[in-house]
Scaffold this motif. Structure first.
Motif, PDB file in Angstrom:
ATOM      1  N   GLN A   1       0.831  -1.237  -0.064  1.00  0.00           N
ATOM      2  CA  GLN A   1       0.075  -0.015  -0.010  1.00  0.00           C
ATOM      3  C   GLN A   1       0.960   1.239  -0.013  1.00  0.00           C
ATOM      4  O   GLN A   1       1.985   1.125   0.738  1.00  0.00           O
ATOM      5  CB  GLN A   1      -0.856  -0.008   1.258  1.00  0.00           C
ATOM      6  CG  GLN A   1      -2.094  -1.007   1.213  1.00  0.00           C
ATOM      7  CD  GLN A   1      -2.879  -0.993   2.557  1.00  0.00           C
ATOM      8  OE1 GLN A   1      -2.875   0.060   3.224  1.00  0.00           O
ATOM      9  NE2 GLN A   1      -3.602  -1.987   2.852  1.00  0.00           N
ATOM     10  N   LYS A   2       0.555   2.219  -0.719  1.00  0.00           N
ATOM     11  CA  LYS A   2       1.153   3.490  -0.592  1.00  0.00           C
ATOM     12  C   LYS A   2       0.988   4.223   0.929  1.00  0.00           C
ATOM     13  O   LYS A   2      -0.250   4.213   1.191  1.00  0.00           O
ATOM     14  CB  LYS A   2       0.392   4.370  -1.841  1.00  0.00           C
ATOM     15  CG  LYS A   2       1.486   5.850  -1.868  1.00  0.00           C
ATOM     16  CD  LYS A   2       0.946   6.285  -3.105  1.00  0.00           C
ATOM     17  CE  LYS A   2       1.769   7.697  -3.104  1.00  0.00           C
ATOM     18  NZ  LYS A   2       3.509   7.476  -3.374  1.00  0.00           N
ATOM     19  N   GLN A   3       1.950   4.742   1.060  1.00  0.00           N
ATOM     20  CA  GLN A   3       1.965   5.670   2.503  1.00  0.00           C
ATOM     21  C   GLN A   3       1.105   6.878   2.438  1.00  0.00           C
ATOM     22  O   GLN A   3       0.945   7.385   1.411  1.00  0.00           O
ATOM     23  CB  GLN A   3       3.416   6.069   2.988  1.00  0.00           C
ATOM     24  CG  GLN A   3       3.704   7.012   2.007  1.00  0.00           C
ATOM     25  CD  GLN A   3       4.770   6.336   0.764  1.00  0.00           C
ATOM     26  OE1 GLN A   3       4.696   5.299   0.488  1.00  0.00           O
ATOM     27  NE2 GLN A   3       5.798   7.201   0.421  1.00  0.00           N
ATOM     28  N   ARG A   4       0.338   6.918   3.547  1.00  0.00           N
ATOM     29  CA  ARG A   4      -0.678   8.341   3.613  1.00  0.00           C
ATOM     30  C   ARG A   4       0.296   9.498   3.680  1.00  0.00           C
ATOM     31  O   ARG A   4       1.573   9.308   4.116  1.00  0.00           O
ATOM     32  CB  ARG A   4      -1.460   8.120   4.623  1.00  0.00           C
ATOM     33  CG  ARG A   4      -2.609   6.830   4.886  1.00  0.00           C
ATOM     34  CD  ARG A   4      -3.568   6.961   5.735  1.00  0.00           C
ATOM     35  NE  ARG A   4      -3.182   6.852   7.092  1.00  0.00           N
ATOM     36  CZ  ARG A   4      -2.818   5.999   7.801  1.00  0.00           C
ATOM     37  NH1 ARG A   4      -3.176   4.789   7.293  1.00  0.00           N
ATOM     38  NH2 ARG A   4      -2.393   6.023   9.123  1.00  0.00           N
ATOM     39  N   ARG A   5      -0.371  10.730   3.644  1.00  0.00           N
ATOM     40  CA  ARG A   5       0.622  11.831   3.746  1.00  0.00           C
ATOM     41  C   ARG A   5       1.123  12.026   5.008  1.00  0.00           C
ATOM     42  O   ARG A   5       2.305  12.481   4.990  1.00  0.00           O
ATOM     43  CB  ARG A   5      -0.398  13.018   3.667  1.00  0.00           C
ATOM     44  CG  ARG A   5       0.259  14.422   3.342  1.00  0.00           C
ATOM     45  CD  ARG A   5      -0.910  15.414   3.030  1.00  0.00           C
ATOM     46  NE  ARG A   5      -0.351  16.832   2.827  1.00  0.00           N
ATOM     47  CZ  ARG A   5      -0.115  17.818   3.816  1.00  0.00           C
ATOM     48  NH1 ARG A   5      -0.757  17.615   5.009  1.00  0.00           N
ATOM     49  NH2 ARG A   5       0.315  18.794   3.621  1.00  0.00           N
TER      50      ARG A   5
ATOM     51  N   GLU B   1       2.193   9.436   6.905  1.00  0.00           N
ATOM     52  CA  GLU B   1       3.036   8.215   7.062  1.00  0.00           C
ATOM     53  C   GLU B   1       4.531   8.291   6.370  1.00  0.00           C
ATOM     54  O   GLU B   1       4.450   8.844   5.343  1.00  0.00           O
ATOM     55  CB  GLU B   1       2.263   7.093   6.631  1.00  0.00           C
ATOM     56  CG  GLU B   1       1.027   6.317   7.331  1.00  0.00           C
ATOM     57  CD  GLU B   1       0.720   5.107   6.750  1.00  0.00           C
ATOM     58  OE1 GLU B   1       0.253   4.335   7.799  1.00  0.00           O
ATOM     59  OE2 GLU B   1       0.510   5.049   5.853  1.00  0.00           O
TER      60      GLU B   1
ATOM     61  N   LYS C   1       5.763   1.092  -4.019  1.00  0.00           N
ATOM     62  CA  LYS C   1       4.958   2.408  -3.992  1.00  0.00           C
ATOM     63  C   LYS C   1       6.026   3.668  -3.588  1.00  0.00           C
ATOM     64  O   LYS C   1       5.480   4.679  -2.739  1.00  0.00           O
ATOM     65  CB  LYS C   1       3.857   2.357  -3.065  1.00  0.00           C
ATOM     66  CG  LYS C   1       2.667   1.583  -3.635  1.00  0.00           C
ATOM     67  CD  LYS C   1       2.220   1.917  -4.873  1.00  0.00           C
ATOM     68  CE  LYS C   1       1.114   0.699  -5.156  1.00  0.00           C
ATOM     69  NZ  LYS C   1       0.712   1.198  -6.894  1.00  0.00           N
TER      70      LYS C   1
ATOM     71  N   ARG D   1       9.408  14.676   0.317  1.00  0.00           N
ATOM     72  CA  ARG D   1       8.829  14.172   1.485  1.00  0.00           C
ATOM     73  C   ARG D   1       9.592  14.181   2.792  1.00  0.00           C
ATOM     74  O   ARG D   1       9.187  14.344   3.887  1.00  0.00           O
ATOM     75  CB  ARG D   1       8.494  12.772   1.201  1.00  0.00           C
ATOM     76  CG  ARG D   1       7.103  12.571   0.127  1.00  0.00           C
ATOM     77  CD  ARG D   1       5.830  12.571   0.751  1.00  0.00           C
ATOM     78  NE  ARG D   1       5.855  11.377   1.624  1.00  0.00           N
ATOM     79  CZ  ARG D   1       4.880  11.152   2.630  1.00  0.00           C
ATOM     80  NH1 ARG D   1       3.910  12.149   2.429  1.00  0.00           N
ATOM     81  NH2 ARG D   1       4.796  10.376   3.068  1.00  0.00           N
TER      82      ARG D   1
ATOM     83  N   ARG E   1       5.550   1.384   7.229  1.00  0.00           N
ATOM     84  CA  ARG E   1       5.088   2.557   7.407  1.00  0.00           C
ATOM     85  C   ARG E   1       4.506   2.943   8.775  1.00  0.00           C
ATOM     86  O   ARG E   1       3.884   2.145   9.442  1.00  0.00           O
ATOM     87  CB  ARG E   1       3.711   2.742   6.319  1.00  0.00           C
ATOM     88  CG  ARG E   1       4.149   2.178   4.884  1.00  0.00           C
ATOM     89  CD  ARG E   1       2.703   2.259   4.110  1.00  0.00           C
ATOM     90  NE  ARG E   1       1.921   1.409   4.408  1.00  0.00           N
ATOM     91  CZ  ARG E   1       1.683   0.172   4.237  1.00  0.00           C
ATOM     92  NH1 ARG E   1       2.801  -0.363   3.182  1.00  0.00           N
ATOM     93  NH2 ARG E   1       0.740  -0.610   4.402  1.00  0.00           N
TER      94      ARG E   1
ATOM     95  N   GLU F   1       3.650   6.568  11.493  1.00  0.00           N
ATOM     96  CA  GLU F   1       3.743   8.191  11.876  1.00  0.00           C
ATOM     97  C   GLU F   1       4.671   8.608  12.951  1.00  0.00           C
ATOM     98  O   GLU F   1       4.346   8.438  14.075  1.00  0.00           O
ATOM     99  CB  GLU F   1       2.233   8.696  12.217  1.00  0.00           C
ATOM    100  CG  GLU F   1       1.165   8.338  11.005  1.00  0.00           C
ATOM    101  CD  GLU F   1      -0.329   8.597  11.398  1.00  0.00           C
ATOM    102  OE1 GLU F   1      -0.336   9.504  12.617  1.00  0.00           O
ATOM    103  OE2 GLU F   1      -1.279   8.395  10.667  1.00  0.00           O
TER     104      GLU F   1
END
Length: 608
Positions: free
Chosen positions: A297-301, A303, A333, A406, A605, A607
């Motif tokens: 899965q792609k990381q969230r903003r 993460e 990703k 990022r 991933r 936070e």
């Protein structure tokens, strides 16, 4: 692990020499009366006739090997005895193209020998052979003895007996108990024609036209069709290597989860690249399991995505850059930080004094951009020439890629190939004395091995310490089918010393800042249940995040039918206790015959 390809090529280079030198030391040859094959094989792993001349050994030819450095024939007695411990087959080493054919009834005179594939120092078991033979063909077109079926019912659940302590833990002199131990069962069939049916592939076809199947489909099965190696006591008894007596062009290109449908049968051999091997005169038909490469899965903003990926001796001459780039962009990703292992210098395995790797890394970054990914920046430290192990002249090292859109890298001067990075306390928080820097590069633990690369990153105002590792390989360890049981893992000594240093460095960060986000990742060359992992984890300073996955998904590598963990991402308590992380072992390589690396990348991933 060392590259499978380089290890195999090196071994093949010395195979011919080993065939002459790697025999069990014996007394002067003596003449023996006419004996049967089961008399020669005996009830232990070493023939009671070893070193003796034998005459008139009768059998039917069941297989002919006319290629390689071990040319010869397998013969089997069609009139077996009643002892399940004594094999009825034996290999006759001719050294040149055999004149006999399958179905010939022959008598053989020669000398009984115990040949140790890979040499005595390897710890491998020996193969009972008849050498310097005179083969007399009596008749042709005879029926070959019926193959012995090897399946879940016939192979015992226990793997091997404990070796004789008085013989350095060797099992060679122990009576075979084929109904109790899997290795004894296989040994009791050495040289005989055996059969497996509808066998699932658990290690993909390699460049040497061999694969692994399991005859125990339920034994520690993983969800994608493999067999999990989950502890030192889980050797997995159903694993069996498959080779072919036919043309390599006809050998199936199989992935994990495929099936060799129907019958596969041939003589049971033993070699240095995995032990007991069915050398098929008849191969089953490949039935695809339709295994697909995974995508994370792609990381969230909010993460941060951190990955580790061993790209297997990557240098500018390789043809895999586009494939690696596509994997990083599409399957991983585009993680924010990627720790790369086995980046070679700009001239690859040419031992010319070059240590820079800018051309290698830039070529990969350009390929990532072309694949639609970000323009990564990078940091690394060039090693001292020929001091970090790996392929001679290659100067492999770890490299940080990071997406500057990022995450930012905190550059702090002072790090070089021989200067140890330290930890300072600045305004109550931990700070590296050099970034990037190397962890204790002068310590003997890193002799001929890669030194860890440490760096400071900042994501959304939060500092994250990342330590990229590539610990000492398993080269030199005894194989699971060794004559010594339990097997010796000599390479652990250096890895344990290395893990101690890495743990101490992490401790030095946490001593200054208890809630620091620290990640130690890379090719640890050891299992999540190993002593190395326990030392890395210490008293809770780190925790291997792959253990957050279900057991059947904990693997990054596939070796000799065992799916196992070599690559790990370990996290500090602030990351683990937040419970706000996701871990993914992204299976894109290890299960496939057309792999671009032998390792699967890992992604974390979280936070910060």
């Amino acid at each position: 692990m060392p590259s499978k390809k380089s290890a195999r090529l090196a071994a093949l280079t010395v195979a011919a020499a080993c065939s002459a030198a790697s025999t069990v030391a014996l007394g002067a040859p003596a003449q023996a009366d006419t004996v049967a094959i089961h008399d020669i094989q005996g009830t232990t792993r070493i023939s009671p006739y070893a070193g003796q001349a034998v005459t008139g050994v009768a059998g039917i030819v069941t297989g002919v090997r006319a290629y390689g450095s071990s040319k010869g024939i397998w013969i089997q007695d069609p009139n077996p005895d009643a002892d399940p411990a004594t094999s009825e087959g034996v290999f006759v080493f001719t050294g040149s193209a055999p004149k006999a054919a399958v179905g010939d009834s022959v008598t053989v005179s020669g000398t009984v020998s115990e040949y140790v594939p890979g040499g005595a120092a390897s710890g491998n078991q020996s193969v009972t052979e008849i050498t310097k033979p005179t083969v007399t063909v009596l008749s042709s077109g005879n029926a070959v003895p019926a193959a012995t079926v090897v399946d879940a019912r016939s192979v015992p659940a226990a793997y091997a007996p404990a070796g004789d302590a008085a013989a350095a833990n060797s099992v060679n002199g122990l009576p075979l108990r084929p109904g109790t131990y899997a290795l004894d069962h296989y040994e009791s069939l050495e040289g005989m024609i055996v059969r497996v049916a509808d066998a699932r592939v658990v290690t993909a076809t390699d460049p040497y036209s061999e694969l692994w199947v399991t005859v125990k489909p339920r034994e520690n099965a993983t969800r994608r069709g493999g067999t999990l190696y989950g502890s030192y006591a889980s050797q997995n008894t159903g694993r069996l290597q498959i080779q072919s007596l036919g043309a390599t062009a006809d050998f199936p290109l199989a992935n994990v989860g495929d099936t060799l449908a129907g019958v596969t049968e041939g003589p049971l051999d033993y070699n240095q690249f995995g032990g007991y091997t069915l050398v098929a005169g008849r191969l089953g038909t490949l039935k695809s399991g339709d295994l697909q490469r995974e995508t994370t899965q792609k990381q969230r903003r909010g993460e941060l995505a951190v990955a580790t990926y061993n790209v297997e001796n990557l240098d500018p001459s390789d043809a895999t850059f586009e494939a690696h780039a596509a994997a990083i962009v599409n399957n991983l990703k585009s993680p924010d930080i990627v720790s790369l292992e086995e980046i070679q210098d700009d001239t690859g395995a040419k031992d010319d004094g070059t240590v820079t790797a800018g051309a290698t890394v830039r070529k990969l970054i350009d390929a990532i951009v072309a694949a639609g990914g970000p323009t990564y920046d990078w940091r690394s430290i060039d090693p001292v020439n020929d001091q970090d192990g790996g392929e001679p002249g290659g100067n492999i090292r770890q490299v940080f890629l990071f997406n500057p859109e990022r995450v930012s890298f905190t550059d702090r001067a002072g790090g070089d190939s021989t200067t140890a990075v330290g930890v300072a306390k600045v305004h109550g928080k931990a700070q590296l004395t050099a970034s990037p820097g190397r962890v204790a590069p002068g310590d003997d633990a890193w002799k001929s091995s890669r030194k860890p690369l440490a760096g400071e990153f900042v994501f959304r105002g939060r500092t994250v310490f990342v330590i990229a590792n590539h610990l000492n390989s398993k080269g030199g360890d005894q194989g699971l089918t060794s004559q010594y049981q339990p097997v010796a893992r000599s390479s652990e000594t250096q890895r344990h010393a290395q893990a101690t240093l890495v743990n101490a460095f992490v401790n030095s960060i946490l001593d200054v800042q208890k809630n620091a986000d620290v990640i130690a990742l890379g090719d640890m060359n050891d299992f999540e249940f190993s002593g190395t992992a326990k030392i890395l984890e210490g008293d809770g300073e780190l925790w291997s995040a792959i253990k957050s996955l279900p057991k059947s998904e904990r693997y990054t590598y596939d070796y000799q039918g065992n799916q196992q963990v070599l690559d790990q991402i370990l996290v500090s308590p602030s990351i683990r206790r937040s419970c706000d992380f996701a871990y993914d072992s992204v299976h894109i390589n290890s299960e496939f015959h057309d792999q671009i690396s032998d390792h699967d990348p890992q992604v974390l991933r979280f936070e910060p």
